[in-house]
Design an enzyme around this catalytic site. Sequence first.
Site: not given
Length: 109
Positions: A65-67
Amino acid sequence: MTGAVTGVPASPGRALGPARLVRSVDDFGRLRPGDVLVCRTTDPAWTPLFHVAAAVVTETGGLLSHAAIVARECRIPAVVGAADAMALLADGAQVLVDGALGTVTGVTR
């Protein structure tokens, strides 16, 4: 009540700081250096917050994921996929994020 929130360990390390619940871009100004960013998800517009936060906790996401990716790049702990983190973590409460174990402890609410 004291407990723990668990999720996917996405970026190693440990950080202690006040949980800062950020619901949208309108809340970006609330995050202070050393805060733990707690949110539903992140996208590229949220990237500048990673340079301010001590750690990141998201309700959605996985290792890619981006995070998770940006937290690893910034070398800050991250726990993603932590269901109900926004409801269980009180804004301003001191929390300990362990990005290797996927835990957030010191939850009060």
